[in-house]
Design an enzyme around this catalytic site. Structure first.
Site, short mmCIF file in Angstrom:
data_model
loop_
_atom_site.label_atom_id
_atom_site.label_comp_id
_atom_site.label_asym_id
_atom_site.label_seq_id
_atom_site.Cartn_x
_atom_site.Cartn_y
_atom_site.Cartn_z
N LYS A 126 8.45 -151.82 50.70
CA LYS A 126 8.02 -152.12 52.07
C LYS A 126 6.70 -152.89 52.06
O LYS A 126 6.53 -153.84 52.82
CB LYS A 126 7.84 -150.80 52.83
CG LYS A 126 7.06 -150.90 54.12
CD LYS A 126 6.98 -149.58 54.85
CE LYS A 126 5.80 -148.71 54.50
NZ LYS A 126 4.48 -149.22 54.90
N ASN A 127 5.78 -152.45 51.19
CA ASN A 127 4.43 -153.02 51.24
C ASN A 127 4.31 -154.37 50.52
O ASN A 127 3.23 -154.96 50.49
CB ASN A 127 3.42 -152.00 50.72
CG ASN A 127 3.31 -150.81 51.67
OD1 ASN A 127 3.82 -150.86 52.80
ND2 ASN A 127 2.67 -149.75 51.23
N ARG A 172 0.28 -153.00 61.95
CA ARG A 172 -0.93 -153.79 61.76
C ARG A 172 -0.62 -155.19 61.24
O ARG A 172 -1.52 -155.99 60.99
CB ARG A 172 -1.86 -153.08 60.77
CG ARG A 172 -2.56 -151.86 61.34
CD ARG A 172 -3.16 -151.02 60.23
NE ARG A 172 -4.01 -151.78 59.34
CZ ARG A 172 -5.34 -151.82 59.41
NH1 ARG A 172 -5.95 -151.11 60.32
NH2 ARG A 172 -6.05 -152.53 58.56
N CYS A 184 -7.39 -146.19 68.33
CA CYS A 184 -7.79 -146.31 66.93
C CYS A 184 -6.85 -147.25 66.19
O CYS A 184 -7.00 -147.46 65.01
CB CYS A 184 -7.80 -144.93 66.28
SG CYS A 184 -6.21 -144.13 66.37
N ASP A 200 -0.27 -142.64 49.16
CA ASP A 200 1.07 -142.41 49.72
C ASP A 200 1.90 -141.44 48.88
O ASP A 200 3.02 -141.11 49.24
CB ASP A 200 1.82 -143.74 49.82
CG ASP A 200 1.06 -144.74 50.65
OD1 ASP A 200 1.15 -144.67 51.87
OD2 ASP A 200 0.32 -145.56 50.07
N VAL A 212 -8.88 -142.32 50.10
CA VAL A 212 -8.58 -143.64 50.64
C VAL A 212 -8.66 -143.66 52.17
O VAL A 212 -9.27 -144.55 52.76
CB VAL A 212 -7.20 -144.14 50.16
CG1 VAL A 212 -6.88 -145.51 50.74
CG2 VAL A 212 -7.16 -144.18 48.64
N1 EPU Z 1 -10.51 -150.44 55.68
C1 EPU Z 1 -11.64 -150.75 56.42
N2 EPU Z 1 -11.72 -152.00 56.99
C2 EPU Z 1 -10.75 -152.93 56.85
C3 EPU Z 1 -9.61 -152.62 56.08
C4 EPU Z 1 -9.51 -151.35 55.51
O1 EPU Z 1 -12.54 -149.93 56.57
O2 EPU Z 1 -10.89 -154.05 57.38
C5 EPU Z 1 -10.40 -149.11 55.07
C6 EPU Z 1 -9.24 -148.31 55.67
O3 EPU Z 1 -9.62 -147.69 56.88
C7 EPU Z 1 -8.93 -147.32 54.56
C8 EPU Z 1 -9.21 -148.14 53.29
O4 EPU Z 1 -10.03 -149.23 53.69
O5 EPU Z 1 -9.82 -146.23 54.59
C9 EPU Z 1 -7.97 -148.67 52.60
O6 EPU Z 1 -7.20 -149.46 53.48
P1 EPU Z 1 -6.31 -150.67 52.96
O7 EPU Z 1 -6.73 -151.90 53.67
O8 EPU Z 1 -6.28 -150.68 51.48
O9 EPU Z 1 -4.87 -150.23 53.47
P2 EPU Z 1 -3.80 -151.08 54.26
O10 EPU Z 1 -3.68 -152.44 53.72
O11 EPU Z 1 -4.04 -150.92 55.73
C10 EPU Z 1 -1.80 -150.50 52.69
C11 EPU Z 1 -0.44 -149.88 52.88
C12 EPU Z 1 -0.58 -148.39 53.07
C13 EPU Z 1 -1.29 -147.81 51.85
C14 EPU Z 1 -2.64 -148.50 51.65
C15 EPU Z 1 -3.34 -148.05 50.39
C16 EPU Z 1 0.84 -151.60 53.93
C17 EPU Z 1 1.56 -152.08 55.14
N3 EPU Z 1 0.21 -150.46 54.03
O12 EPU Z 1 -2.49 -150.26 53.91
O13 EPU Z 1 0.72 -147.86 53.12
O14 EPU Z 1 -1.48 -146.43 52.03
O15 EPU Z 1 -2.44 -149.92 51.56
O16 EPU Z 1 -2.57 -148.34 49.26
O17 EPU Z 1 0.86 -152.26 52.89
C18 EPU Z 1 2.44 -146.53 53.96
O18 EPU Z 1 3.21 -147.20 53.27
O19 EPU Z 1 2.81 -145.49 54.59
C19 EPU Z 1 1.06 -146.93 54.06
C20 EPU Z 1 0.21 -146.40 54.95
#
Ligand code: EPU
Length: 454
Positions: free
Chosen positions: A39-40, A113, A137, A326, A348
């Protein structure tokens, strides 16, 4: 039994679908399931197709509602998306790309997102990108601050209004020197999708290096991008004038594979996960083994089962190559059956242990420490937002009436209900379709005893 797997996507991806399962637990899950593309990665590769000047072909696309959300967002932006002859194949033609309105994007994005990742490609293509204000949020300043800072570094102008965020690039986008405050997966993808066509070279430091990111880099390289991955989380991107479409088979979904592995561990079952690969799961497999699991790696997948009584573990979630955030939810279900005290440090996300309340309702002994707990054995005490869960086992689980809060938490509720004695009612299970293809068909194939009751 009615199955949900043929149902359409949840309305606009919004996280309330109302589907309810009655689950009778106490039976091990045994059999074989197949996992498709991650998915990611898949959702990001679909966005990358916007950057090409010809049709892209993406293979092993899972039938999940997050893919439907991205598909409809692409269609709103004038991309033609059609199913290929081979099952799980999408053809994405960006030649008719156009701007969309805030309301249209909002209506199709739901809780996702993903619109954030459209920014770079849309700025190159159309000079403008919109992110609807999804409120609350879901999109506040903080969770996308890394993204906005990176876009500004490329020369984009970010304007906020009551409708949302309008991003423009009056003078085009140029290469940038960016250091992320944290190796964010999404922000790294943002930089990649923007830098590939920016004028000049971009150096990204403190980048996320998850296997799904490496696969996105492979997609972009197929499109004509020049990206090198340097030591110490540095990625160098040399911008190019134009990119073409790609033909790519997505990396397998290691989150889904780990979920089924934990289901085997929790229920005392034996599950072969077709398509799972060892390399991307090394960290998970170590923890799985330490917790009493065993696995056989084969050419076509990995078999997961118990190697003996379950044992307590201490785990901290982290960015790759650490233990993924995850993976902790289904693991915690299994740890309720381990002989002793386990600790899971979540580093995380700031609120990713709330789901354990329902497990406590089912008889688990889990205490969440919202401020985290100090531990001399911690490898890297890292972030202010840490929490920890302490799980004392083994505790028999019993049936309960619970409501799914999110994707991974929801999966763990279903596994907990299958581990428990007696009947559980699990509500709002439609969310699980966001990330698990044919979830109910797979459960049934593994011998789970359940009905869809609403
Ligand atoms: N963060 C910030 N500011 C930002 C971006 C992120 O503070 O601008 C913080 C977040 O709040 C969090 C941390 O950084 O505390 C990590 O966030 P990250 O950006 O790495 O996560 P993401 O890209 O939003 C993806 C996956 C998630 C997975 C995380 C970590 C997708 C669509 N989502 O999220 O997957 O948990 O990386 O590996 O790729 C899921 O599959 O259920 C899922 C939530």
């Amino acid at each position: 039994m009615k199955t949900l797997d043929t149902a359409g996507p949840t309305a606009g991806g919004r996280e309330s679908t109302g589907e309810t399962l009655a689950i009778r637990g106490g039976r091990p899950l045994n059999g074989r399931v197949e996992v498709k593309g991650a998915k990611n990665l898949v959702t990001k590769a679909m966005v990358a197709a916007l950057l090409g000047e010809s049709v892209s072909v993406l293979r092993d696309v899972p039938d999940i509602s997050d893919v439907e959300v991205v598909r409809s967002l692409l269609e709103v932006h004038g991309v033609t998306v059609r199913d290929g002859d081979e099952e799980g194949t999408l053809h994405l033609d960006p030649s008719g790309a156009v701007s969309a309105h805030f309301e249209e994007i909002d209506a199709h994005a739901g809780a996702s997102r993903i619109p954030i990742l459209f920014c770079g490609p849309l700025l190159h293509l159309l000079g403008e990108a919109l992110i609807p204000d999804l409120g609350g949020c879901r999109i506040g300043d903080r969770p996308i601050n890394f993204h906005m800072d990176a876009l500004r570094a490329f020369g984009a102008v970010v304007d906020k209004s009551y409708e949302g965020i309008r991003i423009t690039a009056p003078n085009g986008l140029h290469g940038a020197d960016i250091e992320l405050p944290y190796p964010s997966v999404g922000a790294t993808e943002q930089v990649l999708l923007t830098a590939v066509r920016a004028k000049g070279t971009t150096e990204l430091r403190n980048a996320a290096i998850e296997p799904e990111i490496m696969d996105l880099i492979a997609v972009l390289q197929k499109m004509g991008a020049i990206i090198s991955y340097e030591p110490n989380r540095v990625i160098l991107i040399e911008g190019v004038e134009s990119l073409r479409g790609y033909d790519h088979r997505a990396i397998f979904d290691r989150n889904e594979a780990a979920s089924w592995a934990c289901a085997a561990l929790a229920t005392g079952g034996d599950i072969f996960v077709g398509g799972a690969k060892q390399q991307e799961m090394l960290t998970f497999l170590n923890v799985f083994r330490k917790a009493g699991g065993e696995f056989d790696v084969r050419e076509d997948g990995i078999r997961f089962y118990r190697g003996g009584p379950l044992k307590p573990v201490v785990v901290e979630t982290d960015v790759h190559p650490g233990f993924m955030t995850d993976w902790q939810q289904p693991l915690i279900v299994a740890l309720t059956q381990a002989n002793g005290r386990s600790t899971v440090h979540e580093t995380v996300y700031e609120n990713r242990l709330g789901f354990t309340a329902a497990l406590v309702q089912m008889g688990a002994d889990i205490v969440v420490h919202p401020q985290g707990i100090d531990s001399s054995t911690r490898r890297v005490p890292r972030r202010a937002l840490e929490q920890a869960a302490v799980i004392n086992g083994p505790t028999p689980l019993h049936g309960a009436d619970v409501e799914v809060p999110d994707l991974r938490g929801g999966y763990s509720y279903v596994i907990a209900a299958l581990t428990a004695e007696g009947e559980s009612t699990v509500r709002n299970v439609g969310i699980i379709r966001r990330g698990y293809e044919k979830f109910f068909t797979k459960l049934a194939a593994l011998g789970a005893d359940f009905d869809v009751i609403g």
